[in-house]
Design a protein around this motif. Structure first.
Motif, PDB file in Angstrom:
ATOM      1  N   MET A   1     -23.164  47.008 -58.135  1.00  0.00           N
ATOM      2  CA  MET A   1     -23.332  46.902 -56.681  1.00  0.00           C
ATOM      3  C   MET A   1     -22.945  45.502 -56.213  1.00  0.00           C
ATOM      4  SD  MET A   1     -26.771  47.479 -54.378  1.00  0.00           S
ATOM      5  CE  MET A   1     -27.511  45.931 -54.889  1.00  0.00           C
ATOM      6  N   GLU A   2     -22.084  45.461 -55.195  1.00  0.00           N
ATOM      7  CA  GLU A   2     -21.612  44.169 -54.684  1.00  0.00           C
ATOM      8  C   GLU A   2     -22.665  43.534 -53.785  1.00  0.00           C
ATOM      9  OE1 GLU A   2     -17.253  42.986 -53.511  1.00  0.00           O
ATOM     10  OE2 GLU A   2     -18.277  43.760 -51.736  1.00  0.00           O
ATOM     11  N   ARG A   3     -22.966  42.265 -54.040  1.00  0.00           N
ATOM     12  CA  ARG A   3     -23.955  41.521 -53.258  1.00  0.00           C
ATOM     13  C   ARG A   3     -23.256  40.669 -52.217  1.00  0.00           C
ATOM     14  NH1 ARG A   3     -29.007  41.241 -55.881  1.00  0.00           N
ATOM     15  NH2 ARG A   3     -29.002  42.497 -57.773  1.00  0.00           N
ATOM     16  N   GLN A   4     -24.012  40.290 -51.190  1.00  0.00           N
ATOM     17  CA  GLN A   4     -23.448  39.486 -50.113  1.00  0.00           C
ATOM     18  C   GLN A   4     -23.171  38.051 -50.548  1.00  0.00           C
ATOM     19  OE1 GLN A   4     -22.405  40.452 -46.960  1.00  0.00           O
ATOM     20  NE2 GLN A   4     -22.692  42.475 -47.878  1.00  0.00           N
ATOM     21  N   SER A   5     -24.021  37.501 -51.404  1.00  0.00           N
ATOM     22  CA  SER A   5     -23.826  36.127 -51.863  1.00  0.00           C
ATOM     23  C   SER A   5     -24.497  35.934 -53.214  1.00  0.00           C
ATOM     24  CB  SER A   5     -24.401  35.132 -50.843  1.00  0.00           C
ATOM     25  OG  SER A   5     -25.796  35.328 -50.693  1.00  0.00           O
ATOM     26  N   ILE A   6     -24.103  34.870 -53.910  1.00  0.00           N
ATOM     27  CA  ILE A   6     -24.685  34.569 -55.212  1.00  0.00           C
ATOM     28  C   ILE A   6     -26.042  33.906 -55.017  1.00  0.00           C
ATOM     29  CG2 ILE A   6     -23.480  32.337 -55.319  1.00  0.00           C
ATOM     30  CD1 ILE A   6     -24.179  34.551 -58.352  1.00  0.00           C
ATOM     31  N   SER A   7     -27.028  34.350 -55.769  1.00  0.00           N
ATOM     32  CA  SER A   7     -28.353  33.742 -55.704  1.00  0.00           C
ATOM     33  C   SER A   7     -28.368  32.487 -56.575  1.00  0.00           C
ATOM     34  CB  SER A   7     -29.413  34.736 -56.197  1.00  0.00           C
ATOM     35  OG  SER A   7     -30.670  34.110 -56.310  1.00  0.00           O
ATOM     36  N   THR A 121     -19.132  27.024 -55.199  1.00  0.00           N
ATOM     37  CA  THR A 121     -18.466  26.780 -53.907  1.00  0.00           C
ATOM     38  C   THR A 121     -18.696  27.919 -52.919  1.00  0.00           C
ATOM     39  OG1 THR A 121     -16.347  27.818 -54.537  1.00  0.00           O
ATOM     40  CG2 THR A 121     -16.658  25.499 -55.123  1.00  0.00           C
ATOM     41  N   LEU A 122     -19.165  29.076 -53.422  1.00  0.00           N
ATOM     42  CA  LEU A 122     -19.416  30.217 -52.545  1.00  0.00           C
ATOM     43  C   LEU A 122     -20.810  30.179 -51.927  1.00  0.00           C
ATOM     44  CD1 LEU A 122     -17.948  33.101 -54.776  1.00  0.00           C
ATOM     45  CD2 LEU A 122     -16.786  31.831 -52.955  1.00  0.00           C
ATOM     46  N   VAL A 123     -21.669  29.276 -52.440  1.00  0.00           N
ATOM     47  CA  VAL A 123     -23.041  29.180 -51.935  1.00  0.00           C
ATOM     48  C   VAL A 123     -23.036  28.584 -50.533  1.00  0.00           C
ATOM     49  CG1 VAL A 123     -25.309  28.126 -52.278  1.00  0.00           C
ATOM     50  CG2 VAL A 123     -24.010  28.967 -54.248  1.00  0.00           C
ATOM     51  N   LYS A 124     -23.668  29.267 -49.605  1.00  0.00           N
ATOM     52  CA  LYS A 124     -23.729  28.791 -48.220  1.00  0.00           C
ATOM     53  C   LYS A 124     -25.144  28.394 -47.799  1.00  0.00           C
ATOM     54  CE  LYS A 124     -19.377  29.661 -47.846  1.00  0.00           C
ATOM     55  NZ  LYS A 124     -18.437  28.520 -47.974  1.00  0.00           N
ATOM     56  N   LYS A 127     -26.302  22.795 -49.374  1.00  0.00           N
ATOM     57  CA  LYS A 127     -25.121  21.930 -49.424  1.00  0.00           C
ATOM     58  C   LYS A 127     -24.547  21.918 -50.841  1.00  0.00           C
ATOM     59  CE  LYS A 127     -26.324  18.700 -45.706  1.00  0.00           C
ATOM     60  NZ  LYS A 127     -27.641  19.244 -45.303  1.00  0.00           N
ATOM     61  N   SER A 128     -23.226  21.770 -50.903  1.00  0.00           N
ATOM     62  CA  SER A 128     -22.561  21.796 -52.209  1.00  0.00           C
ATOM     63  C   SER A 128     -23.046  20.663 -53.106  1.00  0.00           C
ATOM     64  CB  SER A 128     -21.043  21.698 -52.033  1.00  0.00           C
ATOM     65  OG  SER A 128     -20.691  20.486 -51.373  1.00  0.00           O
ATOM     66  N   SER A 129     -23.386  19.510 -52.527  1.00  0.00           N
ATOM     67  CA  SER A 129     -23.862  18.381 -53.331  1.00  0.00           C
ATOM     68  C   SER A 129     -25.159  18.737 -54.059  1.00  0.00           C
ATOM     69  CB  SER A 129     -24.073  17.149 -52.453  1.00  0.00           C
ATOM     70  OG  SER A 129     -24.945  17.441 -51.371  1.00  0.00           O
ATOM     71  N   TYR A 130     -26.062  19.450 -53.362  1.00  0.00           N
ATOM     72  CA  TYR A 130     -27.314  19.876 -53.983  1.00  0.00           C
ATOM     73  C   TYR A 130     -27.035  20.840 -55.130  1.00  0.00           C
ATOM     74  CZ  TYR A 130     -31.666  22.477 -54.648  1.00  0.00           C
ATOM     75  OH  TYR A 130     -32.766  23.088 -55.201  1.00  0.00           O
ATOM     76  N   VAL A 131     -26.151  21.801 -54.892  1.00  0.00           N
ATOM     77  CA  VAL A 131     -25.857  22.822 -55.898  1.00  0.00           C
ATOM     78  C   VAL A 131     -25.268  22.185 -57.153  1.00  0.00           C
ATOM     79  CG1 VAL A 131     -24.543  24.917 -56.409  1.00  0.00           C
ATOM     80  CG2 VAL A 131     -25.491  24.572 -54.119  1.00  0.00           C
TER      81      VAL A 131
END
Length: 386
Positions: A1-7, A121-124, A127-131
């Protein structure tokens, strides 16, 4: 099943599992080939170089497939290769099966590591710096856990090490199957076309930063290879050397969460963070030039670690901020390629310089090379911003 975003929790867990599994295998390569398979150190070095080379190829392939194919099957391919290679090592770990499976594992690792950074980079939601900060923390935590477990399990037999690594990669494969199938924004152009590449005005400073990263990893590898022999030459023990990496791991585990508390400030001052981190890297080698007592090596390692936690995660953040939306995977692949290439050639370059001159030449050269490269990057970056 396709999810909306990566957890985030599954992304971070994937990084932890992967790096724990990797740390079961790579630290043992030289010892296992020399002591158990009775191959020369030269042969072990060649195998490590080829393994690193295939990791570089895997890094680039992972970024290419992430953009041109799809993220989900790309990361599944990488994890499957890792699982098959470590599964094979359980039953066939003699010569030449061991180096062959190791190369397959290196290629798979390259794909997986780039895919994890590209998924970041797909995480919205953050912030990318935190990830990237937390990903770096998880990768180091995995290395700490893995190397600790190896010390307890290895006396039982090398087969158990490979069984553990296989179990971890299969676990990650199961996690990825259920939680990494996410919806990806549609690309607007072919990411390999010259027209698209020309649209990124930030490419020159990205390339300069990647070259700085490459040089930094060449120097970092001196700590993981040639500095151990230097310390023994000065009358210290292998245990003294390994304790330095314990200090490194503890400092990273303590410092990285602290940095995430100041994530907004660090992101606003990203260029300062990068420049300061690389300068600290260079300063650690400056200390080594006059190092004779053990405390001076501890000081140098502490300075190096401060530079590491500042600079290395920030490279991925910088590249993510200034890369086109339809080429995120490709650009994160570049980050992994330059880092892996530095790791591959670092020990050899250091050894050649030491044999031709001395250890201090390596330390002086490392200091000057990092300072020069970061100065060029900072100057160009300032000009473009102005």
């Amino acid at each position: 099943m396709e999810r909306q975003s990566i957890s985030l929790k599954w992304l971070f867990l994937g990084s932890l599992i992967t790096n724990t599994g990797i740390s079961f295998i790579w630290p043992l390569t030289t010892i296992y080939m020399h002591e158990y398979l009775h191959e020369s150190l030269t042969i072990a070095g060649i195998v490590l170089f080829i393994n690193s080379l295939f990791m570089v190829i895997g890094n680039y392939a992972g970024g290419f497939l992430f953009d041109r194919w799809r993220p989900y099957p790309t990361i599944l391919l990488g994890i499957t290769l890792n699982s098959l290679a470590t599964g094979g090592l359980i039953f066939w770990h003699g010569w030449p099966a061991y180096p062959l499976f190791l190369v397959v594992s290196g290629f798979g690792n390259g794909i997986v590591m780039t895919s994890i950074n590209s998924y970041a980079t797909l995480v919205k939601s953050r912030k990318s710096s935190y990830v990237f900060n937390v990903l770096y923390f998880m990768s180091n935590l995995g290395l700490v856990i893995g190397t600790m477990i190896v010390g307890f399990v290895l006396p039982l037999g090398i087969t158990y090490i490979f069984m553990l690594a296989f179990a971890l990669f299969v676990l990650f494969l199961i996690v990825a199957i259920f939680f990494f199938n996410v919806k990806v924004p549609k690309r607007t152009a072919d990411p390999t076309s010259k027209a698209v590449q020309a649209k990124n005005p930030y490419w020159p400073q990205i390339l300069l930063l990647l070259l700085t990263l490459f040089i930094t990893w060449i120097t970092y590898e001196q700590w993981q290879s040639n500095i151990s022999t230097y310390m023994i030459h000065l009358g210290m023990t292998v245990k003294d050397y390994t304790w330095l990496w314990t200090i490194n791991a503890v400092l990273i585990v303590v410092l990285q969460p602290v940095l995430t508390l100041f994530d907004d400030w660090l992101l606003a001052h990203l260029n300062l963070r990068l420049n300061l981190g690389f300068i600290l890297f260079a300063s650690s080698f400056l200390v080594l030039i006059w190092a004779h007592a053990y405390w001076s090596f501890i000081l140098a390692m502490a300075i190096l670690t401060f530079g590491e936690v500042l600079a290395l995660p920030a490279v991925s953040t910088y590249v993510d901020l200034y890369s086109p939306d339809d080429q995120k995977g490709r650009y994160q692949g570049f980050v992994q390629v330059f880092a892996s290439a530095g790791r591959a050639v670092g020990p050899l370059i250091g050894a050649l310089i030491i044999e031709a001159t001395s250890y201090k030449t390596v330390f002086v050269g490392s200091t000057l090379a990092i300072i020069l490269s970061v100065a060029i990057f900072a100057t160009w970056n300032r000009r473009k911003r102005a």
